[in-house]
Design a protein around this motif. Structure first.
Motif, short mmCIF file in Angstrom:
data_model
loop_
_atom_site.label_atom_id
_atom_site.label_comp_id
_atom_site.label_asym_id
_atom_site.label_seq_id
_atom_site.Cartn_x
_atom_site.Cartn_y
_atom_site.Cartn_z
N GLY A 40 0.81 -1.16 0.06
CA GLY A 40 0.00 0.17 -0.06
C GLY A 40 0.93 1.38 0.22
O GLY A 40 2.07 1.26 0.17
N GLN A 41 0.10 2.41 -0.09
CA GLN A 41 0.81 3.69 -0.30
C GLN A 41 1.07 4.03 1.06
O GLN A 41 0.26 4.06 1.96
CB GLN A 41 -0.11 4.72 -0.64
N LEU A 42 2.35 4.54 1.35
CA LEU A 42 2.79 5.26 2.76
C LEU A 42 2.03 6.36 2.87
O LEU A 42 1.99 7.26 2.02
CB LEU A 42 4.33 5.42 2.65
N ILE A 43 1.39 6.56 4.15
CA ILE A 43 0.72 7.53 4.61
C ILE A 43 1.42 8.49 5.49
O ILE A 43 1.54 9.62 5.45
CB ILE A 43 -0.42 7.17 5.38
N ASP A 44 2.09 7.76 6.40
CA ASP A 44 2.81 8.54 7.58
C ASP A 44 3.80 7.61 8.11
O ASP A 44 3.78 6.30 7.91
CB ASP A 44 1.82 9.16 8.71
N GLY A 45 4.65 7.95 8.82
CA GLY A 45 5.57 7.00 9.73
C GLY A 45 6.71 7.77 10.25
O GLY A 45 6.95 9.04 10.34
N LEU A 55 2.70 3.72 8.44
CA LEU A 55 1.23 3.53 8.27
C LEU A 55 1.06 3.56 6.86
O LEU A 55 1.71 4.62 5.96
CB LEU A 55 0.13 4.88 8.97
N ILE A 56 0.27 2.55 6.20
CA ILE A 56 -0.01 2.53 4.82
C ILE A 56 -1.41 2.44 4.58
O ILE A 56 -2.31 1.67 5.29
CB ILE A 56 0.92 1.09 4.13
N ASN A 57 -1.90 2.86 3.39
CA ASN A 57 -3.06 2.70 2.97
C ASN A 57 -3.38 1.56 2.05
O ASN A 57 -2.65 1.38 1.19
CB ASN A 57 -3.63 4.02 1.99
N ILE A 58 -4.27 0.67 2.45
CA ILE A 58 -4.52 -0.54 1.67
C ILE A 58 -5.78 -0.65 1.22
O ILE A 58 -6.64 -0.20 1.80
CB ILE A 58 -4.10 -1.92 2.43
#
Length: 77
Positions: A40-45, A55-58
């Motif tokens: 998934g796309q990385l959102i934050d971390g 944190l990834i968006n799946i």
């Protein structure tokens, strides 16, 4: 590494040490011990020497089986 459900459509990956990789990465792919792949796309971390989290968006159906690297070794008789 520990994987947990963060909210609908997202997952949190907790890191035990610094994750080596591209500084401008925007996508993460994880292959779990059971052979499933989560991406998934990385959102934050936060990626620090002592550990961190991502944190990834799946999508709803992005947990798919990954073919085994040893698939050509096994033979069914």
């Amino acid at each position: 590494m520990r994987l947990s459900d963060a909210a609908t459509g997202s997952a949190r990956i907790e890191l035990q040490h610094y994750l080596q990789g591209p500084k401008a990465a925007n996508l993460l792919r994880v292959i779990l011990p059971d052979g499933h792949m989560l991406q998934g796309q990385l959102i934050d971390g936060c990626n620090e020497p002592g550990g961190g989290w991502l944190l990834i968006n799946i999508g709803q159906f992005e947990l798919t089986p990954e073919p085994s690297a040893n698939a050509n070794v096994w033979k069914w008789e």
